[in-house]
Design a protein around this motif. Structure first.
Motif, PDB file in Angstrom:
ATOM      1  N   ARG B  84       0.811  -1.223   0.000  1.00  0.00           N
ATOM      2  CA  ARG B  84       0.000   0.000   0.000  1.00  0.00           C
ATOM      3  C   ARG B  84       0.842   1.268   0.000  1.00  0.00           C
ATOM      4  N   VAL B  85       2.161   1.112   0.107  1.00  0.00           N
ATOM      5  CA  VAL B  85       3.015   2.298   0.236  1.00  0.00           C
ATOM      6  C   VAL B  85       2.879   3.226  -0.966  1.00  0.00           C
ATOM      7  N   ARG B  86       2.817   2.621  -2.161  1.00  0.00           N
ATOM      8  CA  ARG B  86       2.793   3.460  -3.371  1.00  0.00           C
ATOM      9  C   ARG B  86       1.503   4.283  -3.474  1.00  0.00           C
ATOM     10  N   ASP B  87       0.440   3.873  -2.719  1.00  0.00           N
ATOM     11  CA  ASP B  87      -0.836   4.614  -2.776  1.00  0.00           C
ATOM     12  C   ASP B  87      -0.896   5.768  -1.780  1.00  0.00           C
ATOM     13  N   LEU B  88       0.143   5.926  -0.981  1.00  0.00           N
ATOM     14  CA  LEU B  88       0.083   6.957   0.068  1.00  0.00           C
ATOM     15  C   LEU B  88       0.067   8.354  -0.530  1.00  0.00           C
ATOM     16  N   ALA B  89      -0.871   9.175  -0.051  1.00  0.00           N
ATOM     17  CA  ALA B  89      -0.944  10.575  -0.504  1.00  0.00           C
ATOM     18  C   ALA B  89      -1.667  11.355   0.583  1.00  0.00           C
ATOM     19  N   PRO B  90      -1.026  11.465   1.749  1.00  0.00           N
ATOM     20  CA  PRO B  90      -1.713  12.071   2.888  1.00  0.00           C
ATOM     21  C   PRO B  90      -2.154  13.514   2.616  1.00  0.00           C
ATOM     22  N   ASP B  91      -1.351  14.268   1.865  1.00  0.00           N
ATOM     23  CA  ASP B  91      -1.742  15.656   1.592  1.00  0.00           C
ATOM     24  C   ASP B  91      -3.040  15.704   0.793  1.00  0.00           C
ATOM     25  N   ARG B  92      -3.119  14.798  -0.179  1.00  0.00           N
ATOM     26  CA  ARG B  92      -4.344  14.741  -0.989  1.00  0.00           C
ATOM     27  C   ARG B  92      -5.541  14.392  -0.093  1.00  0.00           C
ATOM     28  N   ASP B  93      -5.357  13.428   0.833  1.00  0.00           N
ATOM     29  CA  ASP B  93      -6.460  13.020   1.718  1.00  0.00           C
ATOM     30  C   ASP B  93      -6.903  14.190   2.611  1.00  0.00           C
ATOM     31  N   LEU B  94      -5.917  14.949   3.105  1.00  0.00           N
ATOM     32  CA  LEU B  94      -6.273  16.090   3.960  1.00  0.00           C
ATOM     33  C   LEU B  94      -6.981  17.171   3.153  1.00  0.00           C
ATOM     34  N   GLU B  95      -6.546  17.364   1.913  1.00  0.00           N
ATOM     35  CA  GLU B  95      -7.224  18.340   1.035  1.00  0.00           C
ATOM     36  C   GLU B  95      -8.664  17.904   0.783  1.00  0.00           C
ATOM     37  N   THR B  96      -8.814  16.593   0.588  1.00  0.00           N
ATOM     38  CA  THR B  96     -10.174  16.075   0.371  1.00  0.00           C
ATOM     39  C   THR B  96     -11.071  16.446   1.550  1.00  0.00           C
ATOM     40  N   MET B  97     -10.552  16.284   2.763  1.00  0.00           N
ATOM     41  CA  MET B  97     -11.351  16.598   3.954  1.00  0.00           C
ATOM     42  C   MET B  97     -11.704  18.080   3.993  1.00  0.00           C
ATOM     43  N   THR B  98     -10.730  18.921   3.656  1.00  0.00           N
ATOM     44  CA  THR B  98     -11.003  20.365   3.651  1.00  0.00           C
ATOM     45  C   THR B  98     -12.109  20.688   2.639  1.00  0.00           C
ATOM     46  N   ARG B  99     -11.991  20.061   1.463  1.00  0.00           N
ATOM     47  CA  ARG B  99     -12.981  20.305   0.419  1.00  0.00           C
ATOM     48  C   ARG B  99     -14.376  19.871   0.880  1.00  0.00           C
ATOM     49  N   LEU B 100     -14.434  18.800   1.664  1.00  0.00           N
ATOM     50  CA  LEU B 100     -15.724  18.301   2.155  1.00  0.00           C
ATOM     51  C   LEU B 100     -16.208  19.070   3.388  1.00  0.00           C
ATOM     52  N   GLY B 101     -15.463  20.129   3.757  1.00  0.00           N
ATOM     53  CA  GLY B 101     -15.857  20.895   4.942  1.00  0.00           C
ATOM     54  C   GLY B 101     -15.520  20.158   6.219  1.00  0.00           C
ATOM     55  N   GLY B 102     -14.460  19.366   6.180  1.00  0.00           N
ATOM     56  CA  GLY B 102     -14.104  18.586   7.360  1.00  0.00           C
ATOM     57  C   GLY B 102     -12.653  18.754   7.732  1.00  0.00           C
ATOM     58  N   ARG B 103     -12.115  17.779   8.435  1.00  0.00           N
ATOM     59  CA  ARG B 103     -10.743  17.851   8.932  1.00  0.00           C
ATOM     60  C   ARG B 103     -10.315  16.472   9.433  1.00  0.00           C
ATOM     61  N   LEU B 104      -9.051  16.393   9.785  1.00  0.00           N
ATOM     62  CA  LEU B 104      -8.548  15.186  10.426  1.00  0.00           C
ATOM     63  C   LEU B 104      -8.094  15.564  11.828  1.00  0.00           C
ATOM     64  N   ILE B 105      -8.594  14.863  12.830  1.00  0.00           N
ATOM     65  CA  ILE B 105      -8.110  15.147  14.191  1.00  0.00           C
ATOM     66  C   ILE B 105      -7.316  13.947  14.700  1.00  0.00           C
ATOM     67  N   ILE B 106      -6.346  14.276  15.549  1.00  0.00           N
ATOM     68  CA  ILE B 106      -5.468  13.233  16.092  1.00  0.00           C
ATOM     69  C   ILE B 106      -5.323  13.447  17.604  1.00  0.00           C
ATOM     70  N   PRO B 107      -4.907  12.407  18.332  1.00  0.00           N
ATOM     71  CA  PRO B 107      -4.692  12.570  19.768  1.00  0.00           C
ATOM     72  C   PRO B 107      -3.772  13.758  20.037  1.00  0.00           C
ATOM     73  N   GLY B 108      -4.089  14.537  21.038  1.00  0.00           N
ATOM     74  CA  GLY B 108      -3.296  15.727  21.335  1.00  0.00           C
ATOM     75  C   GLY B 108      -3.995  16.982  20.855  1.00  0.00           C
ATOM     76  N   ASP B 109      -4.872  16.857  19.838  1.00  0.00           N
ATOM     77  CA  ASP B 109      -5.670  18.011  19.406  1.00  0.00           C
ATOM     78  C   ASP B 109      -6.669  18.379  20.498  1.00  0.00           C
ATOM     79  N   ALA B 110      -6.968  19.674  20.592  1.00  0.00           N
ATOM     80  CA  ALA B 110      -7.986  20.106  21.554  1.00  0.00           C
ATOM     81  C   ALA B 110      -9.337  19.462  21.232  1.00  0.00           C
ATOM     82  N   LEU B 111      -9.567  19.168  19.960  1.00  0.00           N
ATOM     83  CA  LEU B 111     -10.863  18.623  19.542  1.00  0.00           C
ATOM     84  C   LEU B 111     -10.947  17.096  19.726  1.00  0.00           C
TER      85      LEU B 111
END
Lengths: 399, 399
Positions: B84-111
């Motif tokens: 699955r390494v060759r399919d990695l595109a985290p920036d694209r995935d994060l952009e997708t979330m922004t476009r959908l009016g969303g975000r990615l949250i991770i442990p340590g975030d206030a949210l």
């Protein structure tokens, strides 16, 4: 009482005491424990005197029995019993039972149900019994089915099914002879019964009258095929207090008390509490949360005292007894997937249903190494969950 | 990743790891615990080497986390992740979330919802989140309502009522976005909601797609008014394995998991077991024993793991929280007789309803002394349960 055996004298005395004292008259019961029924009757009627020794002994029995730690003294009790002394006619009461085809049994009789001992000091003085002379079943073979008088169609059908099924397995169904759930319990047990005593009705009033009158035919059938019993003598009215006391006998006769339908406040809950207090199993049948007639059952389930039961097998299991664990049957329908490792489950999910997929493609979809995919496909193939065609794999139609 | 803050680098790394690893990949999660997400990604993709020290550290984390005590070693995992390494595109995935009016949250975030910590090593790497940016509620304010896809009318109506009522009290209703019980839970919460996040749908696949398609409008409304979240990245298919893993997030987000309707075998029971394993309260709604869709609920009640709940008040009580104890209200309708002593209850039973009775006659009927009868009549009179007329007593009409 010359010429009578000891047990017969005891029987006549208890017949008299049962008329003198209300059920669960702790002082009266302690008096019987202390002196035996014959002398206790003498004291209770004022024929025998009572000294301070006896007072102390009764106090000790009361404390042992978990009863009242303070009491007004024996003279107060004797005054309480006095108004009924002139009505005593134990021989007449025993004759009445014989005429009705019944008898009076007392502790020590071979026919006395041993499980009533669990009531301790509150064990009934005697039981007035209409029905054939044969041993009453032990608690392991008896299940109490109780519930509201104003049963719903749901309660009626569930009670009938459970009573029939329990009776078919050889259990005796114990209930209170009332309208509603009680009546359905007795009726179901009569139709399904294979035990010599398929059902027992424990009455709050005297067994000379089949009460309530609408259940007369049913109770007559219970008396003929099973047993109708009561701790109060013939002619006694079924008062509210006696209904509540009667419930402890239902609870003590059975190993499991099942509340099929009951309102938030219901006499059936009183029976359940009696059962719990003597360490018997309490079970409740769930129902719609929109039904007020199931609110009492849900209350029992929620408060943690009751086990949720939904069929005869589950009840038989609680009786620890003679019914097989039919309720387990449902577990045998386990899906094939249940035994799979996480990796094989992931791989199974990744397998296409129609066009077959290469091992290389499956490594990407499943996120597994090529070795893991090959090994997993082998296992899934053996289980009949995957099939291959020229090196490409898909899910089998059965999975 | 130059110019980015530490938390942002961590976010991008977790976005990539979430695509590389399936949920609950214990070795992968232990690797992240040992090295942090950025270096863990390096090792997982083969960019960074891994020595025996790291192997030992991962072993220790796995043992601590109660995970597998034996594992195949890091190289085996790296081979598993490689396709699955060759399919990695985290920036694209994060952009997708922004476009959908969303975000990615991770442990340590206030949210980040703190209650997910209860999952230990199985805490998700991250959550892909469609919905307005605002804090997700704590577990004390969240209730999970789960159940079968093929709900009955009963299940639908009960779920709708409970979800509406809980939302009205300010609770957030958590469910899985599926047909049946899930859909009724989300819908009820949307219509009753007063909290800023009235309902949360936790998806088994990526949040870019509203799945199943029949729930598209509903899930769009959940995203707009509440939150739609998932631990797997956009584009991920909702596989059976991911459904099962997803359930642990539903259980961990809420303080109480209520199973409203479930068959004997049901995914909802899986959610309940997750909840139980992390010490959260499991509750079940009872139903007809004739309904196969309640068999799973009754199974949970019978096996002792679940509390029986029948209304919003009882659920709020279990949440230990913000809802008042409405369910207690029913107790206030106590009958006047409940406080009576046994003697007074016997006396009340003995009192006639129509023609009044003398004290002397009452002593016989009730089996009490004349003094006791007089004192008892006084008490019953004060309570309005008895009334006298020229020295004779009868029961008051209200009793």
């Amino acid at each position: 009482m010359a010429g009578l055996g000891k047990q017969d004298k005891e029987r006549i005395a208890r017949a008299a005491l049962a008329r003198l004292m209300e059920p669960q008259d702790s002082v009266g019961l302690a008096l019987v424990r202390a002196l035996g029924a014959v002398d206790a009757l003498g004291v209770a009627t004022g024929e025998l005197g009572a000294g301070p020794n006896l007072e102390r002994e009764i106090s000790a029995v009361l404390v042992d029995g978990g009863g009242a730690s303070s009491w007004a003294g024996l003279p107060a009790s004797v005054r309480r019993w006095a108004p009924r002394v002139r009505d005593l006619a134990p021989d007449r009461d025993l004759e009445t039972m014989t005429r009705l085809g019944g008898r009076l049994i007392i502790p020590g009789d071979a026919l006395w149900p041993e499980q009533l001992e669990a009531l301790g000091l509150q064990e009934p003085l005697c039981l007035w019994w209409r029905g054939r002379e044969q041993p009453l079943p032990g608690s392991g073979h008896s299940i109490a089915l109780v519930g509201s008088r104003d049963s719903t169609n749901y309660g009626a059908s569930v009670t009938g099914d459970l009573a029939y099924g329990l009776a078919q397995r050889g259990f005796t169904v114990v209930s209170g002879g009332a309208y509603g759930i009680d009546a359905h319990a007795h009726r179901g047990a009569l139709s399904g019964g294979v035990a010599s005593v398929p059902t027992i009705a424990v009455m709050a009033g005297g067994v000379d009258r089949f009460y309530p009158s609408g259940n007369e035919d049913l109770l007559r059938a219970v008396a003929t095929q099973g047993a109708v019993i009561s701790e109060v003598p013939p002619g006694s009215a079924p008062t509210r207090y006696r209904f509540l006391q009667r419930n402890r006998i239902i609870a003590a006769l059975a190993s499991v008390t099942v509340v099929v339908e009951a309102r938030w406040r219901s006499g059936a809950l009183n029976t359940a509490h009696h059962a719990e207090s003597i360490g018997r199993v309490v079970a409740a049948v769930p129902g719609s949360i929109h039904s007020a007639n199931s609110a009492g059952c849900h209350r029992l389930l929620r408060d943690g005292g009751a086990v949720c039961v939904t069929d005869v097998g589950e009840i038989a299991e609680l009786a620890g007894g003679i019914g097989e664990r039919l309720s387990e049957d449902r577990d045998t329908g386990a899906a094939v997937h249940d035994g799979l490792s996480l990796e094989d489950l992931i791989l199974l999910d990744a397998l296409p249903l129609r066009s077959a997929s290469s091992v290389e493609k499956l490594t990407v979809v499943a996120g597994l190494s090529a070795d893991a995919v090959r090994a997993g496909l082998g296992r899934l193939g053996l289980l009949g969950l995957a099939s291959s065609e020229r090196g490409a794999w898909k899910r089998s139609k059965t999975s």
